[in-house]
Design a protein around this motif. Structure first.
Motif, short mmCIF file in Angstrom:
data_model
loop_
_atom_site.label_atom_id
_atom_site.label_comp_id
_atom_site.label_asym_id
_atom_site.label_seq_id
_atom_site.Cartn_x
_atom_site.Cartn_y
_atom_site.Cartn_z
N THR A 152 0.04 -2.95 5.26
CA THR A 152 -0.43 -1.88 6.23
C THR A 152 -0.59 -2.62 7.43
O THR A 152 -0.17 -2.39 8.65
CB THR A 152 -1.98 -1.36 5.88
OG1 THR A 152 -1.67 -0.66 4.31
CG2 THR A 152 -2.68 -0.35 6.57
N GLU A 182 -6.11 -12.89 8.80
CA GLU A 182 -5.48 -12.95 7.45
C GLU A 182 -6.41 -13.88 6.56
O GLU A 182 -6.40 -15.07 6.92
CB GLU A 182 -4.08 -12.89 7.11
CG GLU A 182 -3.69 -13.28 5.74
CD GLU A 182 -4.27 -12.26 4.48
OE1 GLU A 182 -4.09 -11.12 4.97
OE2 GLU A 182 -4.66 -12.62 3.25
N SER A 217 -0.03 -6.31 -1.81
CA SER A 217 1.22 -6.35 -1.24
C SER A 217 2.57 -7.31 -1.90
O SER A 217 3.51 -7.02 -1.90
CB SER A 217 1.26 -6.33 0.20
OG SER A 217 0.90 -5.31 0.88
N GLN A 257 7.86 -0.85 -6.83
CA GLN A 257 8.30 0.36 -6.82
C GLN A 257 8.35 1.18 -5.37
O GLN A 257 7.06 1.29 -4.97
CB GLN A 257 7.74 1.21 -7.92
CG GLN A 257 8.10 0.50 -9.19
CD GLN A 257 8.27 1.43 -10.59
OE1 GLN A 257 8.40 2.66 -10.35
NE2 GLN A 257 8.08 0.75 -11.64
N ASN A 305 -8.11 -2.98 2.32
CA ASN A 305 -7.68 -2.04 1.18
C ASN A 305 -8.61 -2.56 0.09
O ASN A 305 -9.74 -2.84 0.21
CB ASN A 305 -6.21 -2.28 1.01
CG ASN A 305 -5.84 -0.79 0.39
OD1 ASN A 305 -6.44 -0.20 -0.21
ND2 ASN A 305 -4.71 -0.29 0.80
C1 LIG Z 1 -0.41 -4.88 -9.61
C2 LIG Z 1 -0.30 -3.84 -8.70
C3 LIG Z 1 0.89 -3.14 -8.70
C4 LIG Z 1 1.35 -2.14 -7.93
N1 LIG Z 1 2.45 -1.71 -7.99
C5 LIG Z 1 2.93 -0.71 -7.09
C6 LIG Z 1 4.17 0.07 -7.21
O1 LIG Z 1 5.19 -0.41 -7.73
N2 LIG Z 1 4.44 0.95 -6.29
C7 LIG Z 1 3.63 0.89 -5.30
O2 LIG Z 1 3.91 2.24 -4.53
N3 LIG Z 1 2.45 0.58 -5.33
C8 LIG Z 1 1.99 -0.33 -5.86
N4 LIG Z 1 0.95 -1.17 -5.88
C9 LIG Z 1 0.01 -0.85 -4.67
C10 LIG Z 1 0.61 -1.36 -3.55
O3 LIG Z 1 0.75 -2.75 -3.78
C11 LIG Z 1 -0.76 -1.24 -2.39
O4 LIG Z 1 -0.73 0.07 -2.10
C12 LIG Z 1 -0.08 -1.74 -1.22
O5 LIG Z 1 0.31 -3.08 -1.21
C13 LIG Z 1 -1.51 -1.90 -0.35
O6 LIG Z 1 -1.06 -2.61 0.97
P1 LIG Z 1 -2.16 -3.19 2.02
O7 LIG Z 1 -1.73 -4.03 3.16
O8 LIG Z 1 -2.96 -1.93 2.48
O9 LIG Z 1 -3.38 -3.95 1.10
P2 LIG Z 1 -3.02 -5.57 0.56
O10 LIG Z 1 -1.78 -5.70 0.49
O11 LIG Z 1 -4.10 -5.74 -0.55
O12 LIG Z 1 -3.48 -6.36 1.89
C14 LIG Z 1 -4.98 -6.89 2.25
C15 LIG Z 1 -5.06 -8.03 2.70
O13 LIG Z 1 -6.34 -8.08 3.26
C16 LIG Z 1 -6.69 -9.48 3.11
N5 LIG Z 1 -7.98 -9.46 3.43
C17 LIG Z 1 -9.22 -8.97 2.54
N6 LIG Z 1 -10.31 -9.43 3.01
C18 LIG Z 1 -10.08 -10.05 4.25
C19 LIG Z 1 -11.16 -10.59 5.05
N7 LIG Z 1 -12.34 -10.60 4.85
N8 LIG Z 1 -10.46 -10.98 6.34
C20 LIG Z 1 -9.13 -11.26 6.49
N9 LIG Z 1 -8.20 -10.62 5.50
C21 LIG Z 1 -8.84 -10.02 4.38
C22 LIG Z 1 -6.13 -9.59 1.92
O14 LIG Z 1 -6.16 -11.35 1.87
C23 LIG Z 1 -4.74 -9.28 1.92
O15 LIG Z 1 -3.67 -9.89 2.44
C24 LIG Z 1 0.42 -1.86 -6.82
C25 LIG Z 1 -0.84 -2.73 -6.81
C26 LIG Z 1 -0.93 -3.87 -7.37
C27 LIG Z 1 -2.19 -4.63 -7.24
#
Ligand SMILES: Cc1cc2nc3c(=O)[nH]c(=O)nc-3n(C[C@H](O)[C@H](O)[C@H](O)COP(=O)(O)OP(=O)(O)OC[C@H]3O[C@@H](n4cnc5c(N)ncnc54)[C@H](O)[C@@H]3O)c2cc1C
Length: 433
Positions: free
Chosen positions: A42, A61, A70, A76, A240
């Motif tokens: 995101t 980050e 992520s 998938q 997230n």
């Molecule tokens: C085990 C697992 C399997 C999954 N499999 C699938 C799949 O196959 N297909 C699918 O569609 N979805 C899947 N998902 C869901 C998908 O991974 C997530 O929806 C997506 O990666 C979310 O991305 P994001 O950037 O919103 O959050 P994230 O990738 O979690 O990023 C959040 C970031 O914020 C950072 N952060 C947190 N707190 C702070 C802070 N205080 N200061 C600075 N940075 C901070 C973290 O370090 C992290 O890097 C899965 C999730 C998991 C956990």
């Protein structure tokens, strides 16, 4: 500065992916037009879209790009939510719900297109995504999904029992829902590729810099870390399901409106060519309708990347290996001996109604959570919409169904109890069969 300061999970993706870019920490006083907290899909996609529009943006980050969900997920690429279908989304959100459905419908293709545009090598395969049904009664789910998604122009099909058997190489399922725009990727490679693409366009990414808090000061947002602070006109909180991981006071309302549920992932040894050709021969990504989800996809080395859930005492990884081995051998007896080279886990942010939550956090400040295990594809166009929101695009043009944060009462206690839901799912799955 290097990436070795951060403890990565023992995942297939961490082992198989070339290192990410060298990144600085946030030190001293910095400024940017837009500050993004979190470098998962995101945050990275938001920054990339902002740079495409020429907007100055800096990501803060806590660890490294892709360290959260992520870089840990199954990879998938799925252009649906886990349970709510278009009619549910539109019933809840009206016109903006329709725009959201359009974004979701195109989300897998958007992801693959972004990867192509920025020449990101993430082992991506747009082989399609299939949701086979695990009991005769569940074919209704597939029929409903096909009907609703067809109404909104998605290229979906209903699979008969025979078609599902041919596609999956197993007669364990009774038909299914098929969307050819889905597929799979190496998610950590995608995160690192997005980070490089954003840096290439002039974004800044500060790593190993957990944001402790943010506040309004003199009409600007100020984000504080242990060693510095950064101020900006706009703010996007993209932490997230990991929102409470590094600072309980960062966004408590967001951190407590989802249940971070631990999801285990595991990768088998590479399968022999002969066996591989008989198990999901078309290399589609697959997640079925079990409450205790069955899911699998190949990586580029022909490992089956799958996983499961486990509760209770003892060595969870070892118990999972036994459980998932039994499952794989039951679904595909031809697989023979199974061993797992990698077992890891990550937090999935679950909401009570399986819908994501997108919020205005104040003037020019936005955030979201609640991926419900289905947002690899969604996060890429979502980042584009969040970028538009901070650029002042009118809300009636955005595909962002805003709601107010509604924290879950007794979150701490329920978080401890949430894993027990697995027992409910197991019972329901067994009863249906
Ligand atoms: C085990 C697992 C399997 C999954 N499999 C699938 C799949 O196959 N297909 C699918 O569609 N979805 C899947 N998902 C869901 C998908 O991974 C997530 O929806 C997506 O990666 C979310 O991305 P994001 O950037 O919103 O959050 P994230 O990738 O979690 O990023 C959040 C970031 O914020 C950072 N952060 C947190 N707190 C702070 C802070 N205080 N200061 C600075 N940075 C901070 C973290 O370090 C992290 O890097 C899965 C999730 C998991 C956990």
């Amino acid at each position: 500065m290097n990436t070795t300061d951060v403890r990565w999970p023992d995942s297939l993706w961490a082992a198989a992916t070339p290192p990410g870019p060298d990144l600085p920490e946030l030190i001293g006083m910095q400024a940017a037009d837009v500050i993004v907290i979190g470098a998962g899909f995101t945050g990275l996609s938001t920054a990339l879209h902002l740079r495409e529009a020429g907007v100055d943006v800096a990501i803060v980050e806590a660890a490294e790009p892709g360290w959260g969900a992520s870089g840990r997920n199954n990879g998938q690429v799925i252009p649906t939510l886990s349970r709510p279908d278009p009619d549910d989304i539109i019933a809840r959100h009206g016109a903006v719900g329709e725009r959201f459905v359009g974004m979701l419908r195109d989300s897998a293709s958007t992801l693959f297109e972004v990867a192509r545009r920025y020449k990101i090598e993430a082992e991506q395969e747009q082989a399609g995504w299939v949701q086979p049904v695990h009991s005769p009664g569940r074919i209704k789910i597939a029929e409903r999904r096909v009907r609703q998604w067809s109404n909104y122009g998605a290229p979906v099909e209903l699979l008969s029992r025979e078609q599902a058997r041919d596609m999956l190489g197993s007669d364990a399922w009774y038909g299914g829902f098929w969307n050819r725009t889905g597929g799979h990727i190496n998610p950590l490679a995608l995160a690192r590729g997005l980070a490089r693409a954003a840096l290439g366009l002039g974004a800044r990414i500060y790593a190993r810099s957990p944001a402790e808090s943010f506040e309004r000061r003199n009409g600007k947002w100020v984000v504080k870390t242990a060693k510095g602070e950064i101020s900006g006109r706009s703010l996007v909180v993209a932490t997230n399901a990991y929102s409470g991981e590094f600072s309980k006071s960062l966004v408590p309302d967001i951190a407590t409106e989802v249940m971070p549920v631990l999801s285990w992932q595991m990768a088998t040894q590479p399968l022999s060519d002969n066996v591989r050709k008989t198990i999901i021969p078309g290399r589609q990504a697959m997640s079925d309708t079990h409450g205790e989800l069955y899911f699998a996809r190949y990586d580029a080395r022909n490992r089956l990347v799958t996983g499961g859930a486990v509760i209770g005492p003892g060595n969870k990884a070892e118990r999972l290996k036994a459980r998932v081995t039994e499952r794989l051998q039951r679904l595909w007896p031809q697989i023979g001996e199974v061993s797992f080279d990698y077992v890891w886990n990550g937090y999935v942010g679950m909401t009570t109604d399986f819908l994501p939550r997108i919020h205005r956090l104040g003037p020019n400040a936005f955030g979201w959570t609640g991926c419900n295990g289905r947002a690899v594809a969604l996060t890429i166009p979502l980042g584009g919409e969040l970028a538009k929101a901070v650029r002042g695009v009118p809300e009636k043009e955005l595909a962002l169904p805003f709601t107010e944060p509604v924290p879950i009462v007794a979150h701490g206690l329920l978080r401890k109890l949430a894993p027990l839901m697995l027992l409910v799912y197991r019972r329901r799955d067994a009863r249906e069969m």
